[in-house]
Write an enzyme that holds these catalytic residues in place. Structure first.
Site, PDB file in Angstrom:
ATOM      1  N   SER A 127       0.828  -1.211   0.000  1.00  0.00           N
ATOM      2  CA  SER A 127       0.000   0.000   0.000  1.00  0.00           C
ATOM      3  C   SER A 127       0.861   1.259   0.000  1.00  0.00           C
ATOM      4  CB  SER A 127      -0.870  -0.010   1.251  1.00  0.00           C
ATOM      5  OG  SER A 127      -1.432   1.261   1.474  1.00  0.00           O
ATOM      6  N   TYR A 152      -2.279  -1.188  10.804  1.00  0.00           N
ATOM      7  CA  TYR A 152      -2.546  -1.814   9.496  1.00  0.00           C
ATOM      8  C   TYR A 152      -1.435  -1.456   8.506  1.00  0.00           C
ATOM      9  CZ  TYR A 152      -3.877  -1.588   4.656  1.00  0.00           C
ATOM     10  OH  TYR A 152      -3.829  -1.670   3.292  1.00  0.00           O
ATOM     11  N   LYS A 156       1.998  -3.619   6.505  1.00  0.00           N
ATOM     12  CA  LYS A 156       2.436  -3.644   5.094  1.00  0.00           C
ATOM     13  C   LYS A 156       3.940  -3.356   5.005  1.00  0.00           C
ATOM     14  CE  LYS A 156      -1.510  -4.651   3.303  1.00  0.00           C
ATOM     15  NZ  LYS A 156      -1.719  -5.996   2.756  1.00  0.00           N
ATOM     16  N   ASN A 182      -5.478   4.243  -4.237  1.00  0.00           N
ATOM     17  CA  ASN A 182      -6.835   4.004  -3.693  1.00  0.00           C
ATOM     18  C   ASN A 182      -7.725   3.253  -4.686  1.00  0.00           C
ATOM     19  OD1 ASN A 182      -5.681   6.136  -1.999  1.00  0.00           O
ATOM     20  ND2 ASN A 182      -7.722   6.251  -1.119  1.00  0.00           N
ATOM     21  N   ASN A 202     -14.221   3.577   3.802  1.00  0.00           N
ATOM     22  CA  ASN A 202     -13.624   4.223   2.635  1.00  0.00           C
ATOM     23  C   ASN A 202     -14.637   5.068   1.867  1.00  0.00           C
ATOM     24  OD1 ASN A 202     -12.015   1.214   2.654  1.00  0.00           O
ATOM     25  ND2 ASN A 202     -10.841   3.105   2.780  1.00  0.00           N
TER      26      ASN A 202
END
Ligand code: UFG
Length: 346
Positions: A127, A152, A156, A182, A202
Protein backbone atom coordinates in the site's frame (compact mmCIF):
# COMPACT_ATOMS: atom_id res chain seq x y z
CA UNK A 1 -0.32 -27.66 -18.82
CA UNK A 2 -2.25 -24.61 -17.69
CA UNK A 3 -0.42 -22.10 -15.53
CA UNK A 4 -1.76 -22.45 -12.02
CA UNK A 5 -1.82 -19.73 -9.38
CA UNK A 6 -3.03 -19.46 -5.83
CA UNK A 7 -4.88 -16.33 -4.74
CA UNK A 8 -5.20 -15.86 -0.99
CA UNK A 9 -8.07 -13.59 -0.05
CA UNK A 10 -9.50 -14.31 -3.48
CA UNK A 11 -13.14 -13.69 -2.58
CA UNK A 12 -12.31 -10.21 -1.27
CA UNK A 13 -12.72 -6.97 -3.14
CA UNK A 14 -9.39 -6.80 -4.97
CA UNK A 15 -8.88 -10.58 -4.86
CA UNK A 16 -12.09 -11.36 -6.74
CA UNK A 17 -11.40 -8.87 -9.51
CA UNK A 18 -7.88 -10.25 -9.77
CA UNK A 19 -9.19 -13.82 -10.01
CA UNK A 20 -11.32 -12.77 -12.99
CA UNK A 21 -8.35 -11.20 -14.78
CA UNK A 22 -6.18 -14.28 -14.21
CA UNK A 23 -8.91 -16.55 -15.55
CA UNK A 24 -9.31 -14.25 -18.57
CA UNK A 25 -5.56 -14.50 -19.10
CA UNK A 26 -5.77 -18.31 -19.23
CA UNK A 27 -4.57 -19.20 -15.75
CA UNK A 28 -6.08 -21.89 -13.58
CA UNK A 29 -7.01 -20.12 -10.35
CA UNK A 30 -7.15 -21.61 -6.89
CA UNK A 31 -8.69 -19.33 -4.29
CA UNK A 32 -8.35 -19.60 -0.55
CA UNK A 33 -10.20 -17.28 1.81
CA UNK A 34 -11.49 -17.58 5.35
CA UNK A 35 -14.60 -15.57 4.37
CA UNK A 36 -14.09 -13.26 7.36
CA UNK A 37 -14.72 -10.20 5.21
CA UNK A 38 -16.30 -11.64 2.08
CA UNK A 39 -19.12 -13.86 0.96
CA UNK A 40 -19.00 -17.25 -0.72
CA UNK A 41 -21.47 -15.94 -3.34
CA UNK A 42 -18.59 -13.94 -4.84
CA UNK A 43 -17.59 -17.22 -6.53
CA UNK A 44 -20.88 -17.16 -8.45
CA UNK A 45 -20.07 -13.63 -9.61
CA UNK A 46 -16.67 -14.78 -10.86
CA UNK A 47 -18.31 -17.71 -12.64
CA UNK A 48 -20.94 -15.48 -14.27
CA UNK A 49 -18.22 -13.26 -15.69
CA UNK A 50 -15.76 -15.94 -16.80
CA UNK A 51 -17.87 -19.11 -17.15
CA UNK A 52 -15.36 -20.76 -14.87
CA UNK A 53 -15.77 -21.47 -11.19
CA UNK A 54 -12.37 -21.26 -9.54
CA UNK A 55 -11.24 -24.00 -7.20
CA UNK A 56 -12.02 -22.75 -3.71
CA UNK A 57 -10.98 -23.71 -0.19
CA UNK A 58 -12.22 -22.04 2.95
CA UNK A 59 -8.83 -21.73 4.58
CA UNK A 60 -7.40 -19.28 7.06
CA UNK A 61 -3.82 -18.38 6.14
CA UNK A 62 -2.90 -18.02 9.79
CA UNK A 63 -3.57 -21.76 10.29
CA UNK A 64 -0.54 -23.46 8.84
CA UNK A 65 -1.88 -27.02 8.84
CA UNK A 66 -4.92 -25.97 6.76
CA UNK A 67 -2.73 -24.03 4.40
CA UNK A 68 -0.24 -26.88 3.91
CA UNK A 69 -3.04 -29.18 2.76
CA UNK A 70 -3.80 -26.89 -0.16
CA UNK A 71 -0.21 -27.10 -1.36
CA UNK A 72 -0.15 -30.87 -0.85
CA UNK A 73 -3.30 -31.19 -2.95
CA UNK A 74 -1.98 -28.86 -5.68
CA UNK A 75 1.71 -29.51 -6.30
CA UNK A 76 1.85 -27.46 -9.52
CA UNK A 77 1.12 -23.97 -8.22
CA UNK A 78 3.58 -21.63 -9.91
CA UNK A 79 2.87 -18.36 -8.17
CA UNK A 80 1.01 -16.98 -5.18
CA UNK A 81 -0.83 -13.68 -5.10
CA UNK A 82 -1.21 -12.88 -1.43
CA UNK A 83 -4.11 -10.60 -0.50
CA UNK A 84 -5.48 -12.25 2.63
CA UNK A 85 -5.16 -9.64 5.37
CA UNK A 86 -7.18 -7.32 7.56
CA UNK A 87 -7.37 -3.81 6.12
CA UNK A 88 -9.45 -1.46 8.27
CA UNK A 89 -7.20 1.42 9.30
CA UNK A 90 -9.30 2.58 12.30
CA UNK A 91 -9.89 -0.92 13.63
CA UNK A 92 -6.16 -1.59 13.50
CA UNK A 93 -5.53 1.35 15.83
CA UNK A 94 -8.02 -0.12 18.29
CA UNK A 95 -6.85 -3.73 17.96
CA UNK A 96 -3.20 -3.61 16.88
CA UNK A 97 -2.35 -7.13 17.99
CA UNK A 98 -5.19 -8.59 15.96
CA UNK A 99 -3.69 -6.88 12.91
CA UNK A 100 -0.08 -7.81 13.58
CA UNK A 101 -1.08 -11.38 14.37
CA UNK A 102 -3.28 -11.89 11.34
CA UNK A 103 -1.33 -10.04 8.69
CA UNK A 104 2.15 -11.14 9.73
CA UNK A 105 1.39 -14.74 10.73
CA UNK A 106 -0.47 -15.17 7.46
CA UNK A 107 2.47 -13.88 5.47
CA UNK A 108 5.01 -15.99 7.36
CA UNK A 109 2.93 -19.12 6.77
CA UNK A 110 2.77 -18.32 3.07
CA UNK A 111 6.55 -17.85 2.91
CA UNK A 112 7.16 -21.08 4.84
CA UNK A 113 4.91 -22.96 2.45
CA UNK A 114 6.67 -21.38 -0.53
CA UNK A 115 9.95 -22.68 0.86
CA UNK A 116 8.63 -26.13 1.70
CA UNK A 117 6.74 -26.64 -1.55
CA UNK A 118 9.29 -24.80 -3.71
CA UNK A 119 6.96 -22.17 -5.08
CA UNK A 120 9.28 -19.50 -6.34
CA UNK A 121 7.02 -16.58 -7.15
CA UNK A 122 5.04 -14.20 -4.97
CA UNK A 123 3.02 -11.07 -5.65
CA UNK A 124 2.38 -9.11 -2.48
CA UNK A 125 -0.41 -6.69 -1.86
CA UNK A 126 1.18 -3.56 -0.42
CA UNK A 127 0.00 0.00 0.00
CA UNK A 128 1.04 3.58 -0.63
CA UNK A 129 0.36 4.18 3.05
CA UNK A 130 4.01 3.24 3.63
CA UNK A 131 5.07 6.54 2.00
CA UNK A 132 3.10 8.58 4.57
CA UNK A 133 2.90 12.19 3.36
CA UNK A 134 5.62 12.21 0.70
CA UNK A 135 7.69 15.35 0.38
CA UNK A 136 7.79 15.14 -3.40
CA UNK A 137 4.81 14.41 -5.61
CA UNK A 138 4.09 12.36 -7.59
CA UNK A 139 5.60 9.71 -5.36
CA UNK A 140 8.11 7.31 -6.94
CA UNK A 141 9.23 3.95 -5.62
CA UNK A 142 12.45 5.65 -4.51
CA UNK A 143 10.56 7.81 -2.06
CA UNK A 144 11.47 6.98 1.55
CA UNK A 145 9.27 4.47 3.33
CA UNK A 146 8.15 5.63 6.77
CA UNK A 147 6.51 3.94 9.72
CA UNK A 148 2.83 4.34 8.84
CA UNK A 149 0.48 5.89 11.38
CA UNK A 150 -1.77 2.86 11.65
CA UNK A 151 -0.85 -0.67 12.71
CA UNK A 152 -2.55 -1.81 9.50
CA UNK A 153 -0.17 0.30 7.43
CA UNK A 154 2.74 -0.85 9.54
CA UNK A 155 1.93 -4.50 8.78
CA UNK A 156 2.44 -3.64 5.09
CA UNK A 157 5.81 -2.04 5.78
CA UNK A 158 6.94 -4.91 8.03
CA UNK A 159 5.64 -7.47 5.53
CA UNK A 160 7.84 -6.01 2.79
CA UNK A 161 10.81 -6.25 5.17
CA UNK A 162 10.02 -9.85 6.12
CA UNK A 163 9.73 -10.80 2.46
CA UNK A 164 13.09 -9.18 1.65
CA UNK A 165 14.83 -10.97 4.51
CA UNK A 166 13.33 -14.26 3.35
CA UNK A 167 14.45 -13.67 -0.24
CA UNK A 168 17.97 -12.77 0.90
CA UNK A 169 18.25 -16.03 2.80
CA UNK A 170 17.11 -18.25 -0.07
CA UNK A 171 17.94 -18.94 -3.70
CA UNK A 172 15.57 -18.56 -6.60
CA UNK A 173 12.60 -17.07 -4.77
CA UNK A 174 11.22 -13.77 -6.09
CA UNK A 175 8.58 -11.26 -5.12
CA UNK A 176 6.88 -8.31 -6.73
CA UNK A 177 5.27 -5.99 -4.22
CA UNK A 178 2.51 -3.82 -5.62
CA UNK A 179 1.92 -0.62 -3.70
CA UNK A 180 -1.68 0.26 -4.34
CA UNK A 181 -3.04 3.75 -4.22
CA UNK A 182 -6.83 4.00 -3.69
CA UNK A 183 -8.72 1.19 -5.43
CA UNK A 184 -12.34 2.00 -6.27
CA UNK A 185 -15.06 0.90 -8.67
CA UNK A 186 -16.35 -2.50 -9.69
CA UNK A 187 -16.30 -4.96 -12.55
CA UNK A 188 -18.24 -3.53 -15.55
CA UNK A 189 -20.63 -6.51 -15.37
CA UNK A 190 -21.61 -5.37 -11.84
CA UNK A 191 -21.41 -9.04 -10.81
CA UNK A 192 -18.61 -8.36 -8.32
CA UNK A 193 -17.64 -5.23 -6.44
CA UNK A 194 -16.74 -3.82 -3.05
CA UNK A 195 -18.83 -5.17 -0.24
CA UNK A 196 -17.73 -3.77 3.11
CA UNK A 197 -19.24 -5.41 6.15
CA UNK A 198 -21.01 -2.84 8.32
CA UNK A 199 -20.40 0.90 7.98
CA UNK A 200 -17.84 1.58 5.24
CA UNK A 201 -14.59 3.32 6.17
CA UNK A 202 -13.62 4.22 2.63
CA UNK A 203 -14.92 7.01 0.48
CA UNK A 204 -16.38 5.20 -2.53
CA UNK A 205 -18.59 2.64 -0.77
CA UNK A 206 -19.72 5.40 1.59
CA UNK A 207 -20.75 7.45 -1.42
CA UNK A 208 -22.65 4.64 -3.13
CA UNK A 209 -24.38 3.55 0.08
CA UNK A 210 -25.41 7.16 0.80
CA UNK A 211 -26.69 7.51 -2.75
CA UNK A 212 -28.72 4.32 -2.30
CA UNK A 213 -30.19 5.63 0.96
CA UNK A 214 -28.44 3.18 3.29
CA UNK A 215 -26.43 5.99 4.93
CA UNK A 216 -27.97 9.32 5.73
CA UNK A 217 -25.16 11.54 4.53
CA UNK A 218 -21.51 11.47 3.59
CA UNK A 219 -19.18 13.30 5.89
CA UNK A 220 -16.33 14.98 4.04
CA UNK A 221 -13.44 14.86 6.48
CA UNK A 222 -11.97 18.37 6.35
CA UNK A 223 -11.87 21.15 3.78
CA UNK A 224 -8.94 23.12 5.18
CA UNK A 225 -6.13 21.19 3.53
CA UNK A 226 -3.63 22.86 1.28
CA UNK A 227 -5.30 21.66 -1.94
CA UNK A 228 -7.29 23.52 -4.63
CA UNK A 229 -10.68 22.96 -2.92
CA UNK A 230 -9.36 22.22 0.57
CA UNK A 231 -10.17 18.47 0.56
CA UNK A 232 -7.46 15.79 0.47
CA UNK A 233 -6.08 14.42 -2.77
CA UNK A 234 -5.75 10.71 -3.56
CA UNK A 235 -4.96 8.64 -6.61
CA UNK A 236 -8.14 6.63 -7.24
CA UNK A 237 -7.43 3.57 -9.33
CA UNK A 238 -10.06 1.39 -10.98
CA UNK A 239 -10.06 -2.05 -9.39
CA UNK A 240 -10.05 -3.85 -12.76
CA UNK A 241 -6.99 -1.87 -13.85
CA UNK A 242 -5.44 -2.75 -10.51
CA UNK A 243 -6.30 -6.43 -10.98
CA UNK A 244 -4.57 -6.42 -14.36
CA UNK A 245 -1.36 -5.22 -12.71
CA UNK A 246 -1.23 -8.53 -10.81
CA UNK A 247 -1.39 -10.51 -14.05
CA UNK A 248 1.41 -8.37 -15.47
CA UNK A 249 3.43 -9.00 -12.30
CA UNK A 250 2.97 -12.78 -12.38
CA UNK A 251 3.76 -12.88 -16.10
CA UNK A 252 6.99 -11.03 -15.37
CA UNK A 253 7.92 -13.42 -12.57
CA UNK A 254 7.15 -16.53 -14.61
CA UNK A 255 9.15 -15.27 -17.59
CA UNK A 256 12.02 -14.80 -15.15
CA UNK A 257 12.44 -11.22 -16.25
CA UNK A 258 12.88 -9.68 -12.82
CA UNK A 259 16.10 -7.77 -12.29
CA UNK A 260 16.02 -8.09 -8.51
CA UNK A 261 14.55 -10.75 -6.25
CA UNK A 262 12.35 -8.05 -4.77
CA UNK A 263 10.75 -5.46 -6.98
CA UNK A 264 8.22 -2.81 -5.99
CA UNK A 265 5.80 -0.94 -8.21
CA UNK A 266 3.40 1.91 -7.57
CA UNK A 267 -0.02 1.00 -8.87
CA UNK A 268 -2.11 4.08 -9.42
CA UNK A 269 -3.31 6.27 -12.26
CA UNK A 270 -0.72 8.98 -11.82
CA UNK A 271 -3.48 11.54 -11.26
CA UNK A 272 -4.78 12.97 -8.03
CA UNK A 273 -8.36 13.95 -7.26
CA UNK A 274 -9.84 15.74 -4.29
CA UNK A 275 -12.76 14.31 -2.33
CA UNK A 276 -15.06 16.97 -3.79
CA UNK A 277 -13.93 16.07 -7.31
CA UNK A 278 -14.88 12.45 -6.68
CA UNK A 279 -18.28 13.54 -5.36
CA UNK A 280 -18.80 15.77 -8.40
CA UNK A 281 -17.76 13.00 -10.77
CA UNK A 282 -20.21 10.68 -9.05
CA UNK A 283 -23.12 13.12 -9.30
CA UNK A 284 -22.36 14.03 -12.90
CA UNK A 285 -21.96 10.48 -14.17
CA UNK A 286 -24.81 8.83 -12.30
CA UNK A 287 -27.29 11.69 -12.21
CA UNK A 288 -27.74 11.04 -8.49
CA UNK A 289 -27.50 13.94 -6.06
CA UNK A 290 -25.43 13.10 -3.02
CA UNK A 291 -26.15 14.35 0.46
CA UNK A 292 -22.88 15.40 2.05
CA UNK A 293 -21.54 17.71 4.71
CA UNK A 294 -18.06 19.01 5.51
CA UNK A 295 -16.92 17.94 8.98
CA UNK A 296 -13.63 17.84 10.88
CA UNK A 297 -10.50 16.21 9.58
CA UNK A 298 -10.14 12.47 10.17
CA UNK A 299 -7.07 11.74 12.30
CA UNK A 300 -4.28 10.09 10.37
CA UNK A 301 -5.34 11.29 6.90
CA UNK A 302 -2.51 12.63 4.76
CA UNK A 303 -3.09 15.78 2.72
CA UNK A 304 -2.17 14.60 -0.74
CA UNK A 305 -0.66 11.62 -2.44
CA UNK A 306 -0.59 10.39 -5.99
CA UNK A 307 1.63 8.00 -7.85
CA UNK A 308 4.41 8.27 -10.32
CA UNK A 309 3.55 5.14 -12.30
CA UNK A 310 6.32 5.32 -14.89
CA UNK A 311 8.16 2.31 -13.44
CA UNK A 312 5.09 0.08 -13.72
CA UNK A 313 4.29 1.51 -17.16
CA UNK A 314 7.76 0.77 -18.45
CA UNK A 315 8.79 -2.42 -16.69
CA UNK A 316 5.48 -4.19 -16.14
CA UNK A 317 4.04 -2.88 -19.39
CA UNK A 318 0.96 -1.97 -17.40
CA UNK A 319 -1.03 1.25 -17.36
CA UNK A 320 -4.32 2.27 -15.77
CA UNK A 321 -6.84 2.73 -18.57
CA UNK A 322 -10.17 3.60 -17.02
CA UNK A 323 -11.34 7.14 -16.30
CA UNK A 324 -12.65 8.39 -12.99
CA UNK A 325 -16.02 8.92 -14.69
CA UNK A 326 -16.48 5.28 -15.72
CA UNK A 327 -15.02 4.07 -12.45
CA UNK A 328 -17.47 5.93 -10.19
CA UNK A 329 -20.30 4.83 -12.49
CA UNK A 330 -19.20 1.19 -12.18
CA UNK A 331 -19.27 1.48 -8.38
CA UNK A 332 -22.84 2.79 -8.57
CA UNK A 333 -23.99 0.08 -11.00
CA UNK A 334 -22.60 -2.54 -8.65
CA UNK A 335 -24.23 -1.04 -5.56
CA UNK A 336 -27.63 -0.92 -7.28
CA UNK A 337 -27.41 -4.41 -8.73
CA UNK A 338 -26.25 -5.90 -5.44
CA UNK A 339 -29.00 -4.21 -3.43
CA UNK A 340 -31.70 -5.25 -5.93
CA UNK A 341 -30.42 -8.82 -5.84
CA UNK A 342 -30.37 -9.00 -2.05
CA UNK A 343 -33.81 -7.38 -1.84
CA UNK A 344 -35.15 -10.01 -4.22
CA UNK A 345 -33.74 -12.81 -2.10
CA UNK A 346 -35.27 -11.62 1.19
N1 UFG B 1 -13.26 10.41 3.16
C1 UFG B 1 -14.29 11.25 3.53
N2 UFG B 1 -15.40 10.69 4.07
C2 UFG B 1 -15.54 9.34 4.24
C3 UFG B 1 -14.48 8.50 3.89
C4 UFG B 1 -13.34 9.07 3.34
O1 UFG B 1 -14.20 12.45 3.38
O2 UFG B 1 -16.59 8.91 4.77
C5 UFG B 1 -12.04 10.99 2.55
C6 UFG B 1 -10.81 10.78 3.40
O3 UFG B 1 -10.67 11.81 4.34
C7 UFG B 1 -9.72 10.79 2.34
C8 UFG B 1 -10.41 10.22 1.09
O4 UFG B 1 -11.81 10.34 1.35
O5 UFG B 1 -9.36 12.10 2.04
C9 UFG B 1 -10.10 8.76 0.85
O6 UFG B 1 -10.35 8.04 2.06
P1 UFG B 1 -10.42 6.45 2.08
O7 UFG B 1 -10.76 6.03 3.46
O8 UFG B 1 -11.27 5.95 0.98
O9 UFG B 1 -8.94 6.04 1.68
P2 UFG B 1 -7.57 6.37 2.44
O10 UFG B 1 -6.77 7.16 1.47
O11 UFG B 1 -7.74 6.90 3.78
O12 UFG B 1 -7.06 4.88 2.66
C10 UFG B 1 -6.74 4.07 1.59
C11 UFG B 1 -6.93 2.59 1.94
C12 UFG B 1 -5.99 2.16 2.99
C13 UFG B 1 -4.60 2.59 2.67
C14 UFG B 1 -4.55 4.06 2.35
C15 UFG B 1 -3.21 4.50 1.88
O13 UFG B 1 -8.24 2.35 2.37
O14 UFG B 1 -6.02 0.76 3.04
O15 UFG B 1 -5.44 4.34 1.31
O16 UFG B 1 -3.21 5.88 1.73
F1 UFG B 1 -3.78 2.36 3.72
Amino acid sequence: MEKQILITGGTGYIGSHTAVEFINAGYEVIIIDNLSNSDISVLNGIEKITDIKPIFYKVDVTLKAELRKVFETHPNIQAIVHFAAFKAVGESVEFPLKYYHNNLTGLINILECMEEFKIKNLVFSSSCTIYGQPELLPVTEESPVIKPESPYGNTKKISEEIIQDFLNSTQGFKCISLRYFNPIGAHPSAEIGELPIGVPNNLMPYITQTAYGIREELKVFGSDYNTPDGTPIRDYINVVDLAEAHVAAVNRLLKDKTEDKFEVFNIGTGQGHTVLEVINAFEKNTGVKLKYRITNRRPGDVEKVWADTSKANKILGWKAKKSLAETVKSAWEWEKKYREKTKASI
